[in-house]
Design a protein around this motif. Structure first.
Motif, PDB file in Angstrom:
ATOM      1  N   ASP A 197       1.439   7.364   3.115  1.00 23.59           N
ATOM      2  CA  ASP A 197       0.196   6.797   2.587  1.00 23.59           C
ATOM      3  C   ASP A 197      -0.992   7.302   3.391  1.00 23.59           C
ATOM      4  O   ASP A 197      -0.857   8.210   4.225  1.00 23.59           O
ATOM      5  CB  ASP A 197       0.272   5.274   2.586  1.00 23.59           C
ATOM      6  N   LEU A 210       6.480   6.221   3.207  1.00 19.85           N
ATOM      7  CA  LEU A 210       6.602   5.375   2.019  1.00 19.85           C
ATOM      8  C   LEU A 210       8.029   4.899   1.787  1.00 19.85           C
ATOM      9  O   LEU A 210       8.244   3.778   1.320  1.00 19.85           O
ATOM     10  CB  LEU A 210       6.096   6.138   0.791  1.00 19.85           C
ATOM     11  N   ARG A 249       8.603   1.967   4.132  1.00 18.15           N
ATOM     12  CA  ARG A 249       7.857   0.775   3.693  1.00 18.15           C
ATOM     13  C   ARG A 249       8.486   0.171   2.440  1.00 18.15           C
ATOM     14  O   ARG A 249       8.550  -1.047   2.293  1.00 18.15           O
ATOM     15  CB  ARG A 249       6.401   1.135   3.423  1.00 18.15           C
ATOM     16  N   SER A 294       4.745  -4.925   4.128  1.00 15.97           N
ATOM     17  CA  SER A 294       5.157  -3.815   3.264  1.00 15.97           C
ATOM     18  C   SER A 294       5.528  -4.309   1.871  1.00 15.97           C
ATOM     19  O   SER A 294       6.299  -3.661   1.165  1.00 15.97           O
ATOM     20  CB  SER A 294       6.360  -3.079   3.888  1.00 15.97           C
ATOM     21  N   TRP A 347       5.651  -4.835  -1.955  1.00 13.69           N
ATOM     22  CA  TRP A 347       5.397  -3.801  -2.956  1.00 13.69           C
ATOM     23  C   TRP A 347       4.041  -3.972  -3.624  1.00 13.69           C
ATOM     24  O   TRP A 347       3.327  -3.001  -3.865  1.00 13.69           O
ATOM     25  CB  TRP A 347       6.509  -3.806  -3.997  1.00 13.69           C
ATOM     26  N   MET A 405       1.405  -2.767  -1.342  1.00 13.55           N
ATOM     27  CA  MET A 405       1.455  -1.310  -1.229  1.00 13.55           C
ATOM     28  C   MET A 405       0.743  -0.640  -2.408  1.00 13.55           C
ATOM     29  O   MET A 405       0.065   0.385  -2.230  1.00 13.55           O
ATOM     30  CB  MET A 405       2.910  -0.839  -1.160  1.00 13.55           C
TER      31      MET A 405
END
Length: 288
Positions: free
Chosen positions: A74, A80, A83, A239, A241, A244
């Motif tokens: 990211d 990613l 995470r 983290s 979703w 994110m």
């Protein structure tokens, strides 16, 4: 007659087992397998993740897929894949906690309304109708505005928002269950209403209610992800979703799609798989 009653049931034959497996749709098997893999990945995240989820490396900002970062990074250089693996934990556990809150409250209200009837039933029905009058997301945001943002508040607020749905469904089942002859038989024996409901009525409803909650899991996950995306749910450096996706949104302008695409795909995949498995499970569990 005694010999027949005491005779142990014969084990299922191979053709019978094959017929049972054949009745299970291929889509359910595929969806169930994918969900199992997601759960395993979440549990084994410390072993599978190549990096710590909060490791920042600005020199690797928005790096694409490659040997060092299989799914890219990211804007902060965080891996990613790592995470997403760690984010699967909160993204799966939080909906379970949400449905547990909604299940306990909804089943209690639904059984109470069906068992007592009269003004109690009217009061519970009107209460659920009032809660239905407010959009679930708006109701949740109002609660978060009072008690503050965070995953715990989001889970409790959405649990209350889901309660009327579970309560109405449980009430419809409990109304027919309370009219069955065994209830009158226990009453004649002097058993109290609370004991009858707790020991017999609720367990008899458990299969159907559990199937319904499985169907609601995908909606619960999506709702929590939406709150995190809006900044009301999980907070950095989580983290989750949904968070994110919100953090990766700015990178789209720079031509980097992966920071938002990876968690967004994970959410869509899990929601679709749970809907497929949930409908099948509700159909099977709902058969009494």
């Amino acid at each position: 007659m005694t010999a027949i009653l005491n005779e142990a049931p014969a084990p299922a034959s191979a053709p019978a087992l094959a017929a049972v497996r054949a009745r299970r749709p291929l889509g359910v098997l595929v969806a169930g397998t994918l969900l199992a893999l997601v759960v395993i990945a979440a549990v084994c995240a410390p072993l599978l993740a190549p990096y710590a989820p909060d490791t920042i490396d600005l020199s690797s900002s928005l790096v694409g897929t490659g040997r060092d970062h299989l799914l890219g990074t990211d804007s902060s250089g965080q891996d990613l894949l790592s995470r997403a693996l760690y984010g699967a934990r909160s993204s799966l556990v939080a909906p379970l906690a949400l449905l547990a809150v909604a299940g306990v409250l909804g089943v209690s209200l639904g059984v109470l309304a069906a068992w007592r009837g009269g003004w109690v039933d009217v009061l519970v029905s009107r209460l659920t109708d009032v809660m239905y009058a407010f959009p679930g997301l708006l109701f949740t945001v109002l609660i978060i505005a009072v008690f503050g943002a965070g995953m715990t508040t989001s889970v409790l607020a959405l649990g209350l928002a889901f309660t009327p749905t579970v309560a109405k469904y449980t009430r419809s089942l409990a109304l027919s269950e309370a009219r069955k002859p065994y209830v009158d038989a226990y009453r004649v024996q002097g058993m109290g209403g609370i004991r009858i409901c707790a020991a017999h009525v609720v367990p008899n409803l458990a299969r159907a209610v559990l199937g319904y909650l499985v169907v609601l899991f995908g909606e619960a996950l999506m709702s929590l992800a939406t709150l995190s995306y809006l900044g009301f749910g999980a907070q950095p450096p989580s983290s989750d979703w949904g968070l994110m996706v919100q953090e990766g949104q700015a990178a789209i302008v720079q031509g980097a799609m992966l920071p938002a695409l990876v968690p967004g795909t994970a959410i869509a995949l899990v929601v679709v798989c749970f809907n497929v498995v949930g409908v099948w499970a509700a159909d099977r569990l709902g058969r009494q």
